[in-house]
Design an enzyme around this catalytic site. Structure first.
Site, short mmCIF file in Angstrom:
data_model
loop_
_atom_site.label_atom_id
_atom_site.label_comp_id
_atom_site.label_asym_id
_atom_site.label_seq_id
_atom_site.Cartn_x
_atom_site.Cartn_y
_atom_site.Cartn_z
N LEU A 274 28.82 36.45 9.29
CA LEU A 274 29.79 36.99 8.02
C LEU A 274 31.19 36.54 8.37
CD1 LEU A 274 28.42 40.68 7.31
CD2 LEU A 274 28.08 38.77 5.93
N CYS A 275 31.46 36.20 7.42
CA CYS A 275 33.00 35.57 7.34
C CYS A 275 33.92 36.63 7.78
CB CYS A 275 33.68 35.16 5.97
SG CYS A 275 35.34 34.94 5.65
N PHE A 276 33.83 37.86 7.29
CA PHE A 276 34.75 39.13 7.62
C PHE A 276 34.53 39.61 8.91
CE2 PHE A 276 35.82 38.27 3.11
CZ PHE A 276 36.93 38.80 3.06
N LYS B 196 40.12 42.70 8.79
CA LYS B 196 40.17 41.52 7.87
C LYS B 196 40.12 41.84 6.34
CE LYS B 196 38.29 36.78 7.37
NZ LYS B 196 37.65 35.96 8.23
#
Length: 243
Positions: free
Chosen positions: A145-147, A161
């Site tokens: 996951l990006c976050f 974030k």
């Protein structure tokens, strides 16, 4: 400061499916490399998603991620931009497409700061203490996951974030995606949004304010559209025909 002559800001009037959102951005990137693109212009889309949807970064392995049980009931689409997977639920997404990025920045990486700074300014103006993370911490095994990843260009509140962006370049054109988390999703309770951290509820006026601030920061002339204008619709149709 380098600026585009024009920025067409498209505020999508309705949430769209993941497929349609990604299709429009893909066609915009294709069209940006053609002579039909509006001269000296960028197109900034602000949009939402019709249902919780997982988007996978361009270089991620789709099969490994969708095998995870919590994603199996969700629509999954692949983004043209890189980075990690994003659950689009209770968030806003932007895409900026420009035909010649040197009009804005010396290096593509600098475009992150150019877009993120006006978002910081707007959030700070309403009492939300967002700021750049400022440091990059790569883990030996990056989370899907990006976050859950960490980059210096992230916007954070404390250590949470709230905004991340990623890019794709093609034939001199550039597409930049960004996702602003408004509130956490039941599917990803470990990721918190602005309303969870600060108690701020966002509305359409906030969306307009953020989008306008970004567009004004990168262009001399702003053209706001509450739906797709005819000249840009024909641009997409031509890009689709030639795809």
């Amino acid at each position: 400061m380098r600026q585009l002559e024009h920025c067409h800001l498209i505020l999508e009037p309705q949430p769209l499916s993941g497929f349609e959102n990604m299709r429009r951005d893909a066609l915009l990137l294709s069209a940006a490399a053609t002579s039909r693109w509006p001269e000296q212009a960028g197109i900034l889309r602000f949009y939402a998603w019709k249902e919780p949807t997982l988007s996978i970064g361009y270089f991620q392995k789709l099969e490994a991620i969708v095998a995870t049980p919590r994603w199996q009931s969700l629509p999954v689409v692949r983004r043209l931009s890189g980075g990690g997977a994003i659950l689009h639920d209770r968030e806003w997404t932007y895409s900026l497409t420009v035909p010649h990025w040197p009009q804005l920045v010396e290096r593509p990486h600098e475009l992150y700061a150019r877009i993120h700074q006006p978002i910081v300014d707007v959030l700070n103006s309403i009492g939300i203490p967002a700021q750049f993370r400022g440091v990059t911490n790569h883990l030996p095994l990056e989370p899907d996951l990006c976050f859950l990843r960490s980059d210096e260009n992230d916007l954070v509140i404390g250590d949470q974030k709230i905004l991340g962006s990623a890019q794709r370049r093609r034939k001199g054109s550039l597409l930049q995606h960004g996702s602003l988390i408004l509130g956490n999703s039941p599917v990803t309770p470990e990721i918190h949004g602005i309303s969870d951290i600060c108690g701020t509820a966002f509305n359409e006026l906030h969306r307009l304010g953020l989008a306008t601030k970004i567009a004004s920061n990168i262009s001399h002339q702003l053209h706001t559209h509450n739906d797709w204008p005819a000249e840009l619709s024909s641009l997409l149709n031509e890009a689709e025909t030639s795809a």
